[in-house]
Design a protein around this motif. Structure first.
Motif, PDB file in Angstrom:
ATOM      1  N   SER A  64       0.809  -1.222   0.000  1.00 20.01           N
ATOM      2  CA  SER A  64       0.000   0.000   0.000  1.00 20.01           C
ATOM      3  C   SER A  64       0.841   1.271   0.000  1.00 20.01           C
ATOM      4  CB  SER A  64      -0.919   0.021   1.221  1.00 20.01           C
ATOM      5  OG  SER A  64      -0.161  -0.049   2.424  1.00 20.01           O
ATOM      6  N   SER A  65       2.169   1.140   0.168  1.00 18.60           N
ATOM      7  CA  SER A  65       3.027   2.319   0.217  1.00 18.60           C
ATOM      8  C   SER A  65       4.432   1.941  -0.214  1.00 18.60           C
ATOM      9  CB  SER A  65       3.064   2.893   1.637  1.00 18.60           C
ATOM     10  OG  SER A  65       3.683   1.977   2.527  1.00 18.60           O
ATOM     11  N   ALA A  68       6.266   0.018   2.528  1.00 20.69           N
ATOM     12  CA  ALA A  68       5.878  -1.394   2.593  1.00 20.69           C
ATOM     13  C   ALA A  68       6.510  -2.180   1.448  1.00 20.69           C
ATOM     14  CB  ALA A  68       4.361  -1.522   2.543  1.00 20.69           C
ATOM     15  N   TYR A  69       6.538  -1.566   0.276  1.00 20.20           N
ATOM     16  CA  TYR A  69       7.182  -2.177  -0.899  1.00 20.20           C
ATOM     17  C   TYR A  69       8.649  -2.451  -0.611  1.00 20.20           C
ATOM     18  CZ  TYR A  69       8.891  -2.453  -5.760  1.00 20.20           C
ATOM     19  OH  TYR A  69       9.480  -2.834  -6.946  1.00 20.20           O
ATOM     20  N   ASP A  70       9.331  -1.459  -0.062  1.00 18.41           N
ATOM     21  CA  ASP A  70      10.744  -1.593   0.248  1.00 18.41           C
ATOM     22  C   ASP A  70      10.985  -2.685   1.282  1.00 18.41           C
ATOM     23  OD1 ASP A  70      13.546  -0.535   0.096  1.00 18.41           O
ATOM     24  OD2 ASP A  70      13.171  -0.066   2.201  1.00 18.41           O
ATOM     25  N   GLU A 128       1.285  -4.058  -7.464  1.00 20.69           N
ATOM     26  CA  GLU A 128       0.483  -3.688  -6.299  1.00 20.69           C
ATOM     27  C   GLU A 128       0.780  -2.256  -5.857  1.00 20.69           C
ATOM     28  OE1 GLU A 128      -0.351  -7.949  -4.019  1.00 20.69           O
ATOM     29  OE2 GLU A 128       1.058  -6.502  -3.174  1.00 20.69           O
ATOM     30  N   LEU A 129       2.052  -1.881  -5.846  1.00 19.96           N
ATOM     31  CA  LEU A 129       2.420  -0.517  -5.455  1.00 19.96           C
ATOM     32  C   LEU A 129       1.814   0.497  -6.422  1.00 19.96           C
ATOM     33  CD1 LEU A 129       4.014   1.517  -3.760  1.00 19.96           C
ATOM     34  CD2 LEU A 129       5.993   1.078  -5.243  1.00 19.96           C
ATOM     35  N   ALA A 130       1.951   0.232  -7.719  1.00 13.46           N
ATOM     36  CA  ALA A 130       1.380   1.149  -8.716  1.00 13.46           C
ATOM     37  C   ALA A 130      -0.138   1.243  -8.559  1.00 13.46           C
ATOM     38  CB  ALA A 130       1.745   0.675 -10.120  1.00 13.46           C
TER      39      ALA A 130
END
Length: 343
Positions: A64-65, A68-70, A128-130
């Motif tokens: 969602s951000s 979180a992706y990182d 998901e991030l996009a």
């Protein structure tokens, strides 16, 4: 996922997958492949692993951000890529850099499954991030559209790499296993709807999948993928096999065998990276008639010997935190590498 919330069936499926991988390696490394047993194992083993990995990703919390992706990407990189690179160095200590480069342009020279799984996961996380970013501006529908646009764009890039002959990171492997990861991911997203299906529908689908796979294995050469049509045929057999295994394990109650498979499923990565080194430990050049008593006994004895050596190595190495991380990608819970791993 906490121990209490773990799914017995999912862990048992992973355990069954690693048993198929081990049996398949005994057959292929000893040049004992046959047209039925090995065909069934080959079309199920790795697709099932990939399918389960996609399922777990799909049922998990979505990105969602950027933070979180990182965080999730770093976690997956440590888990998958640490053993991928360390085992290359371990096997080629005199020329590690040259062998790392060579493996990156031909993943099947190493533990290809780890890199391919990382790439498949990376694609989903990026989409998901996009999608999450787009959803904040354009709503849920806009987020879904952007998710699929990014994901399909990445899939198209993989296909393009394959078509133009780019060998870096073996895009052909990513392309081959992408349908299974995606199917698992979508199933994970819709797990509640799948659970709600009538039992009669599940039983009919599972039985048809099992009969279909066995029929194809008996009548066809499922290892012949020299054309796109034949490759498509193999992929269909793989989906049927995965569905059949999942159905059979779902039907199987929480008995000792299923609990053993679930326990084994907790060590799939460890077994995967160790076992095949010992698949030929009993091979002395004997030749056995296919499906003879000697053929079956040799396969069984080789499997047992390989399993015993693998279990001993895993039991010893996992007691040292640094080895547990380097060999199997298990980051110590305490954040310290020295001392024995707490069981």
């Amino acid at each position: 996922m906490s121990q209490k919330s773990r799914s017995l069936t999912i862990d048992a499926t992973k355990g069954m997958a690693i048993l198929l991988v081990m049996t398949g390696h005994v057959l292929v490394w000893n040049h004992m492949e046959d047209g039925i047993i090995y065909d069934v194992i080959k079309v199920i083993q790795m697709p099932l692993f990939i399918l389960v990995s996609g399922y777990l990703c799909g049922m998990g919390r979505k990105i969602s951000s950027l933070s979180a992706y990182d965080a999730k990407l770093k976690k997956r990189a440590l888990s998958y890529l640490t053993p991928f690179f360390f085992w290359i160095v371990l096997q080629h200590p005199l020329h590690p850099v040259a062998n790392i480069v060579e493996t990156l342009f031909g993943l099947d020279k190493g533990l290809w499954f780890l890199m391919t799984l990382f790439l498949l996961t990376l694609m989903v996380y990026t989409a998901e991030l996009a999608g999450a970013v787009a959803e904040r501006s354009f709503g849920a529908l806009g987020g879904k559209i952007v998710f699929w646009a990014v994901y399909l764009g990445l899939a198209a890039a993989i296909l393009l790499e394959t078509l133009v002959g780019v060998e870096f990171l073996s895009p052909g492997l990513t392309r081959l296993y992408l349908p299974f990861y995606l199917a698992g991911y979508l199933a994970g997203e819709q797990k509640e709807r799948l659970k709600a299906l009538p039992e009669m529908v599940k039983n009919a689908g599972g039985a048809l999948a099992l009969v279909g796979l066995l029929t194809m294995a008996v009548l066809l050469d499922l290892q012949d993928v020299t054309t796109l049509l034949l490759l498509g045929r193999q992929i269909i057999a793989s989906f049927l096999g995965c569905a059949a295994v999942c159905w059979l394990l779902w039907k199987c109650g929480p008995n000792r065998f299923k609990k053993f498979l679930a326990w084994l499923g907790g060590y799939t990565l460890e077994i995967y990276v160790v076992h095949f080194h010992f698949a030929t430990v009993l091979n002395r050049g004997q030749v056995y008639a296919q499906y003879s008593a000697g053929w079956f006994l040799f396969v069984l004895a080789s499997f047992i010997a390989m399993s015993a050596i693998t279990a001993a190595i895993i039991a010893v190495t996992k007691r040292v935190r640094l080895l547990d991380f380097l060999l199997y990608g298990k980051w110590p819970a305490e954040g310290r590498f020295f001392g024995k791993v707490q069981e």
